[in-house]
Scaffold this active site. Structure first.
Site, PDB file in Angstrom:
ATOM      1  N   ASP A   1       0.830  -1.203   0.000  1.00 11.27           N
ATOM      2  CA  ASP A   1       0.000   0.000   0.000  1.00 11.27           C
ATOM      3  C   ASP A   1       0.865   1.253   0.000  1.00 11.27           C
ATOM      4  OD1 ASP A   1      -2.076   1.790   0.133  1.00 11.27           O
ATOM      5  OD2 ASP A   1      -2.589   1.381   2.220  1.00 11.27           O
TER       6      ASP A   1
ATOM      7  N   ASP B   1      -1.806   5.224  -5.820  1.00 10.02           N
ATOM      8  CA  ASP B   1      -2.050   4.332  -4.683  1.00 10.02           C
ATOM      9  C   ASP B   1      -2.163   2.885  -5.155  1.00 10.02           C
ATOM     10  OD1 ASP B   1      -2.772   3.151  -2.312  1.00 10.02           O
ATOM     11  OD2 ASP B   1      -4.669   4.202  -2.090  1.00 10.02           O
TER      12      ASP B   1
END
Length: 364
Positions: A29, A238
């Site tokens: 992440d 992201d």
């Protein structure tokens, strides 16, 4: 090191914690900082494919004191007796983790079998809620001090994400291993500056100037993507979000452009939120399968770089329901997020010394 799709629109790292080693599958992440995994005994945990990491079975697990530097970097922390750092961390999708912050030995294994064994600060979560998408925890690759990137002083890292339905492993490279990563590129390497926000220091922001659908640049002011002085707006990259999230007016303009060129009606019910915006493909146009329906090209224009997307990176063909879906969604008031579906089969390099993001198409 190798990664694999989780089967639930995320990418996971297979690593190990502790002495002796215990296997953990953690989501990659770039949109967060904390490294954490679910721990036994667990008061409230999500289902996961691996056995829960058990700190009592590790000789190298050590709770961090409240005065520890990383403890002070946790936004929501408290001090438990006897002098133990406790944390609470929340994500944009509503997932939360609460537990003890500690140090532990982490082992990363490369595709060639080489290992890196290092001590890291991490969250040992005993009260967790939300979704881990077939993972045991999350490895934050953001800019803040808690992340793997910061704790290991990594100045360059790169990944190449395989499509979700591929049997190939994705790759993640750190430091000097990220040199020469574009040897297998199938197209030109493009580079755009990375931006920062003091209000949201974790995120990797980029300057998006516009979007093209078909042959037409959408009538969207550049200000729709601007990072505001108060930290609102902006565009982040992201790896932990699947769809690309855009402000409502931008999604509406993109959907209008696709409707005008596809000449298909919008689907109004029965779709999954992960499908994005869907169109109904009538039987007369899907005899050869919805994948044969031609779609307009889509391109994102960044400062100094243009990302021309392959069809599979922005379109999902739902053969069963006879639908064609755009992998876009409304971000509400949260700015723009370039999700991992857009990044599939693309070598992406984060250079934190040059403060640039580079990308090129590749067969990951």
């Amino acid at each position: 090191m190798p990664m694999r799709p989780s089967g639930d629109l995320e990418y996971v790292l297979d690593l190990a914690l502790g002495t002796p080693r215990q296997p953990v599958s953690a989501l990659l992440d770039t949109g967060s900082g904390l490294i954490w995994t679910q721990c036994a005994p667990c008061a409230s945990c999500m289902s996961q494919p691996d056995p829960f990491y058990t700190p009592a079975q590790s000789a190298s697990f050590e709770p961090m004191r409240c005065s520890g530097q990383l403890c002070n970097d946790i936004p929501h922390r408290s001090c438990q007796r006897p002098d133990t750092c406790a944390y609470r961390y929340a994500y944009g999708d509503g997932t939360t983790t609460t537990g003890v912050f500690a140090t532990e030995r982490f082992t990363f294994t490369s595709s060639s079998g080489e290992t890196l064994n290092v001590p890291l600060g991490f969250g040992c979560g005993s009260m967790n809620a939300g979704s881990l998408n077939n993972g045991s925890g999350i490895v934050g690759f953001g800019r803040d001090p808690l992340s793997l990137v910061s704790q290991l002083s990594i100045r360059r890292f790169s990944y190449c994400l395989t499509p979700y339905n591929s049997a190939r492993r994705s790759t993640l490279l750190f430091g000097s291993l990220s040199d020469g990563v574009y040897a297998d590129a199938t197209g030109p390497v493009q580079t755009t500056p990375l931006l920062r926000s003091p209000q949201n220091p974790t995120f990797y922001y980029v300057h998006l100037t516009g979007i093209t659908v078909g042959t037409r640049r959408l009538r969207i002011p550049e200000s729709a993507f601007a990072l505001q002085p108060d930290g609102s707006g902006g565009v982040i990259v992201d790896s932990g979000t699947a769809l690309t999230l855009l402000p409502g007016p931008v999604v509406a303009e993109a959907v209008r452009a696709f409707m005008a060129q596809l000449r298909l009606p919008l689907a109004t019910t029965g779709g999954s939120p992960d499908d994005g915006v869907c169109f109904v493909v009538p039987p007369s146009r899907r005899r050869a399968g919805p994948a044969q329906v031609p779609v307009p090209r889509m391109a994102f224009h960044f400062q100094g770089a243009d990302l021309d997307l392959p069809r599979r990176n922005y379109v999902l063909d739902d053969n069963r329901r006879g639908r064609l879906c755009l992998l876009l969604a409304d971000s509400g008031d949260e700015g723009t997020t370039i999700g991992n579906m857009v990044q599939q089969d693309m070598r992406v390099l984060y250079d934190l010394e040059a403060e640039t993001l580079s990308f090129a198409p590749a067969q990951c």
